[in-house]
Design a protein around this motif. Structure first.
Motif, PDB file in Angstrom:
ATOM      1  N   ALA A 158       6.111 -25.775 -70.739  1.00 54.18           N
ATOM      2  CA  ALA A 158       5.521 -26.986 -71.318  1.00 54.18           C
ATOM      3  C   ALA A 158       6.583 -27.794 -72.055  1.00 54.18           C
ATOM      4  O   ALA A 158       6.675 -29.016 -71.896  1.00 54.18           O
ATOM      5  CB  ALA A 158       4.371 -26.621 -72.244  1.00 54.18           C
ATOM      6  N   VAL A 159       7.380 -27.113 -72.868  1.00 52.80           N
ATOM      7  CA  VAL A 159       8.423 -27.807 -73.625  1.00 52.80           C
ATOM      8  C   VAL A 159       9.422 -28.473 -72.686  1.00 52.80           C
ATOM      9  O   VAL A 159       9.740 -29.659 -72.817  1.00 52.80           O
ATOM     10  CB  VAL A 159       9.151 -26.828 -74.574  1.00 52.80           C
ATOM     11  CG1 VAL A 159      10.421 -27.467 -75.135  1.00 52.80           C
ATOM     12  CG2 VAL A 159       8.239 -26.405 -75.711  1.00 52.80           C
ATOM     13  N   VAL A 160       9.920 -27.704 -71.710  1.00 52.63           N
ATOM     14  CA  VAL A 160      10.982 -28.221 -70.837  1.00 52.63           C
ATOM     15  C   VAL A 160      10.464 -29.284 -69.883  1.00 52.63           C
ATOM     16  O   VAL A 160      10.984 -30.411 -69.836  1.00 52.63           O
ATOM     17  CB  VAL A 160      11.640 -27.072 -70.050  1.00 52.63           C
ATOM     18  CG1 VAL A 160      12.595 -27.635 -68.982  1.00 52.63           C
ATOM     19  CG2 VAL A 160      12.398 -26.146 -70.987  1.00 52.63           C
ATOM     20  N   TYR A 161       9.431 -28.948 -69.102  1.00 56.15           N
ATOM     21  CA  TYR A 161       8.973 -29.887 -68.077  1.00 56.15           C
ATOM     22  C   TYR A 161       8.366 -31.153 -68.687  1.00 56.15           C
ATOM     23  O   TYR A 161       8.609 -32.262 -68.179  1.00 56.15           O
ATOM     24  CB  TYR A 161       7.974 -29.209 -67.143  1.00 56.15           C
ATOM     25  CG  TYR A 161       8.612 -28.188 -66.239  1.00 56.15           C
ATOM     26  CD1 TYR A 161       9.573 -28.555 -65.310  1.00 56.15           C
ATOM     27  CD2 TYR A 161       8.275 -26.840 -66.313  1.00 56.15           C
ATOM     28  CE1 TYR A 161      10.177 -27.622 -64.485  1.00 56.15           C
ATOM     29  CE2 TYR A 161       8.876 -25.897 -65.491  1.00 56.15           C
ATOM     30  CZ  TYR A 161       9.827 -26.289 -64.574  1.00 56.15           C
ATOM     31  OH  TYR A 161      10.435 -25.360 -63.758  1.00 56.15           O
ATOM     32  N   LEU A 162       7.598 -31.018 -69.756  1.00 56.59           N
ATOM     33  CA  LEU A 162       6.991 -32.201 -70.358  1.00 56.59           C
ATOM     34  C   LEU A 162       8.024 -33.050 -71.098  1.00 56.59           C
ATOM     35  O   LEU A 162       7.961 -34.285 -71.074  1.00 56.59           O
ATOM     36  CB  LEU A 162       5.860 -31.793 -71.300  1.00 56.59           C
ATOM     37  CG  LEU A 162       4.669 -31.098 -70.648  1.00 56.59           C
ATOM     38  CD1 LEU A 162       3.607 -30.756 -71.688  1.00 56.59           C
ATOM     39  CD2 LEU A 162       4.057 -31.962 -69.545  1.00 56.59           C
ATOM     40  N   THR A 163       8.985 -32.398 -71.747  1.00 60.24           N
ATOM     41  CA  THR A 163      10.038 -33.151 -72.428  1.00 60.24           C
ATOM     42  C   THR A 163      10.911 -33.894 -71.430  1.00 60.24           C
ATOM     43  O   THR A 163      11.242 -35.077 -71.624  1.00 60.24           O
ATOM     44  CB  THR A 163      10.905 -32.212 -73.295  1.00 60.24           C
ATOM     45  OG1 THR A 163      10.093 -31.604 -74.302  1.00 60.24           O
ATOM     46  CG2 THR A 163      12.038 -32.997 -73.964  1.00 60.24           C
ATOM     47  N   LEU A 164      11.289 -33.218 -70.353  1.00 60.20           N
ATOM     48  CA  LEU A 164      12.098 -33.878 -69.327  1.00 60.20           C
ATOM     49  C   LEU A 164      11.325 -35.010 -68.663  1.00 60.20           C
ATOM     50  O   LEU A 164      11.892 -36.066 -68.352  1.00 60.20           O
ATOM     51  CB  LEU A 164      12.565 -32.867 -68.275  1.00 60.20           C
ATOM     52  CG  LEU A 164      13.572 -31.820 -68.740  1.00 60.20           C
ATOM     53  CD1 LEU A 164      13.983 -30.919 -67.576  1.00 60.20           C
ATOM     54  CD2 LEU A 164      14.817 -32.485 -69.345  1.00 60.20           C
ATOM     55  N   TYR A 180       3.907 -40.062 -61.182  1.00 58.23           N
ATOM     56  CA  TYR A 180       4.270 -38.907 -60.349  1.00 58.23           C
ATOM     57  C   TYR A 180       5.019 -37.852 -61.169  1.00 58.23           C
ATOM     58  O   TYR A 180       4.706 -36.659 -61.098  1.00 58.23           O
ATOM     59  CB  TYR A 180       5.141 -39.370 -59.183  1.00 58.23           C
ATOM     60  CG  TYR A 180       5.726 -38.243 -58.366  1.00 58.23           C
ATOM     61  CD1 TYR A 180       4.956 -37.567 -57.424  1.00 58.23           C
ATOM     62  CD2 TYR A 180       7.050 -37.843 -58.546  1.00 58.23           C
ATOM     63  CE1 TYR A 180       5.487 -36.521 -56.683  1.00 58.23           C
ATOM     64  CE2 TYR A 180       7.590 -36.801 -57.819  1.00 58.23           C
ATOM     65  CZ  TYR A 180       6.808 -36.149 -56.884  1.00 58.23           C
ATOM     66  OH  TYR A 180       7.344 -35.110 -56.154  1.00 58.23           O
ATOM     67  N   VAL A 181       5.994 -38.295 -61.955  1.00 58.25           N
ATOM     68  CA  VAL A 181       6.807 -37.363 -62.750  1.00 58.25           C
ATOM     69  C   VAL A 181       5.942 -36.619 -63.763  1.00 58.25           C
ATOM     70  O   VAL A 181       6.045 -35.389 -63.902  1.00 58.25           O
ATOM     71  CB  VAL A 181       7.942 -38.129 -63.460  1.00 58.25           C
ATOM     72  CG1 VAL A 181       8.630 -37.241 -64.501  1.00 58.25           C
ATOM     73  CG2 VAL A 181       8.964 -38.617 -62.441  1.00 58.25           C
ATOM     74  N   ILE A 182       5.099 -37.332 -64.478  1.00 58.22           N
ATOM     75  CA  ILE A 182       4.224 -36.694 -65.469  1.00 58.22           C
ATOM     76  C   ILE A 182       3.274 -35.703 -64.785  1.00 58.22           C
ATOM     77  O   ILE A 182       3.045 -34.591 -65.282  1.00 58.22           O
ATOM     78  CB  ILE A 182       3.418 -37.752 -66.242  1.00 58.22           C
ATOM     79  CG1 ILE A 182       4.331 -38.609 -67.111  1.00 58.22           C
ATOM     80  CG2 ILE A 182       2.346 -37.079 -67.106  1.00 58.22           C
ATOM     81  CD1 ILE A 182       4.985 -37.866 -68.250  1.00 58.22           C
ATOM     82  N   SER A 183       2.721 -36.105 -63.637  1.00 57.67           N
ATOM     83  CA  SER A 183       1.771 -35.243 -62.919  1.00 57.67           C
ATOM     84  C   SER A 183       2.430 -33.948 -62.467  1.00 57.67           C
ATOM     85  O   SER A 183       1.850 -32.856 -62.606  1.00 57.67           O
ATOM     86  CB  SER A 183       1.198 -35.984 -61.708  1.00 57.67           C
ATOM     87  OG  SER A 183       0.496 -37.149 -62.105  1.00 57.67           O
ATOM     88  N   ILE A 184       3.639 -34.044 -61.925  1.00 58.09           N
ATOM     89  CA  ILE A 184       4.353 -32.848 -61.479  1.00 58.09           C
ATOM     90  C   ILE A 184       4.659 -31.931 -62.657  1.00 58.09           C
ATOM     91  O   ILE A 184       4.527 -30.702 -62.564  1.00 58.09           O
ATOM     92  CB  ILE A 184       5.659 -33.230 -60.754  1.00 58.09           C
ATOM     93  CG1 ILE A 184       5.340 -33.919 -59.419  1.00 58.09           C
ATOM     94  CG2 ILE A 184       6.522 -32.003 -60.515  1.00 58.09           C
ATOM     95  CD1 ILE A 184       4.560 -33.066 -58.446  1.00 58.09           C
ATOM     96  N   ALA A 185       5.069 -32.509 -63.779  1.00 58.16           N
ATOM     97  CA  ALA A 185       5.373 -31.695 -64.966  1.00 58.16           C
ATOM     98  C   ALA A 185       4.142 -30.935 -65.431  1.00 58.16           C
ATOM     99  O   ALA A 185       4.222 -29.738 -65.770  1.00 58.16           O
ATOM    100  CB  ALA A 185       5.903 -32.596 -66.088  1.00 58.16           C
ATOM    101  N   VAL A 186       2.994 -31.597 -65.456  1.00 65.31           N
ATOM    102  CA  VAL A 186       1.751 -30.947 -65.881  1.00 65.31           C
ATOM    103  C   VAL A 186       1.350 -29.862 -64.895  1.00 65.31           C
ATOM    104  O   VAL A 186       0.978 -28.736 -65.296  1.00 65.31           O
ATOM    105  CB  VAL A 186       0.621 -31.981 -66.026  1.00 65.31           C
ATOM    106  CG1 VAL A 186      -0.722 -31.289 -66.272  1.00 65.31           C
ATOM    107  CG2 VAL A 186       0.928 -32.947 -67.163  1.00 65.31           C
ATOM    108  N   LEU A 187       1.417 -30.151 -63.596  1.00 63.88           N
ATOM    109  CA  LEU A 187       1.029 -29.170 -62.576  1.00 63.88           C
ATOM    110  C   LEU A 187       1.915 -27.930 -62.631  1.00 63.88           C
ATOM    111  O   LEU A 187       1.422 -26.796 -62.516  1.00 63.88           O
ATOM    112  CB  LEU A 187       1.096 -29.809 -61.190  1.00 63.88           C
ATOM    113  CG  LEU A 187      -0.012 -30.822 -60.864  1.00 63.88           C
ATOM    114  CD1 LEU A 187       0.266 -31.495 -59.515  1.00 63.88           C
ATOM    115  CD2 LEU A 187      -1.372 -30.145 -60.841  1.00 63.88           C
TER     116      LEU A 187
END
Length: 239
Positions: A158-164, A180-187
């Motif tokens: 969560a920290v890494v993917y959502l922050t990136l 798209y970027v936000i959706s992939i990070a959440v998934l």
């Protein structure tokens, strides 16, 4: 001092839907409240029955050593869980920070490192504080080395993917790309957390707490960026 801090966000764009202060405050508050509420339940052992029931639901009735589904599903979950491990996350962060450095975005590169390193360190400190044992009612399908609460994979992903993701959406202008970027990070974050439960190495509450903590930290990082951007705009307007 304030001017030096605003250099951390030099080159980042203002993104309305990703940086609305009220939205980020709401996510931070919800994440923090969620973590504290789960931690309280865990400390008082009031969530054990639910944790056990959910874990056993993912195992073959009468044989807790076998997860539900065909053999390829277990292999898939093992591969997915590796996306939240240190090797993959360190490489990913290193690649992104390297890109920022060669693009001469030194401030965002430093900010990204500070945000992710401090968030990861917080998760480890909390593991030491709560020192919750790993699940003992099902077989572990991958090796573990640390305490169970909160889930390190759920927190770090969560920290890494959502922050990136929040960083990337500030470096591009296309709304479709941002969504798209936000959706992939959440998934990715959700999939990694579920894989930890499926593999029997975390109680569901460990994962939920890790998600909540990670969301809170990523939201706080976004709020810091928004604040620094505000001060940078003010300094530029007054100069």
């Amino acid at each position: 001092m304030a001017h030096n801090l605003t250099n951390l966000v030099k080159g980042m764009r203002d993104v309305r839907f990703a940086s609305t202060p009220l939205l980020m405050v709401g996510l931070f508050a919800a994440g923090l409240y969620g973590f504290l509420a789960i931690a309280d339940e865990v400390s008082e052992n009031e969530i054990a029955a639910i944790d056990s029931h959910l874990l056993l639901m993912l195992r073959t009735p009468g044989d807790v050593s076998r997860p539900l589904g065909p053999p390829w599903l277990q292999e898939t979950m093992t591969e997915i869980t590796s996306l939240g491990g240190y090797p993959v996350l360190v490489i990913l962060v290193g690649v992104v920070v390297g890109f920022l450095l060669v693009s001469k975005k030194f401030g965002p590169a430093l900010f990204t490192c500070l945000s992710i390193v401090t968030g990861t360190a917080l998760g480890h400190v909390l593991k030491l504080i709560y020192d919750r044992p790993r699940p003992d009612i099902v077989d572990h399908l991958v090796t573990t080395h640390t305490a169970s609460f909160p889930s390190g994979h759920a927190t770090m992903s969560a920290v890494v993917y959502l922050t990136l993701a929040s960083l990337i959406v500030r470096l591009v202008e296309d709304t479709v790309v941002r969504v798209y970027v936000i959706s992939i990070a959440v998934l990715l974050t959700v999939a990694i957390g579920i894989s930890r439960i499926y593999l029997g190495v975390h109680w569901p509450s460990d994962v939920a707490a890790g998600w909540a903590l990670g969301v809170a930290w990523a939201s706080l990082s976004s709020l810091v960026v928004t604040g620094l951007r505000f001060y940078r705009h003010r300094d530029e307007a007054s100069s």
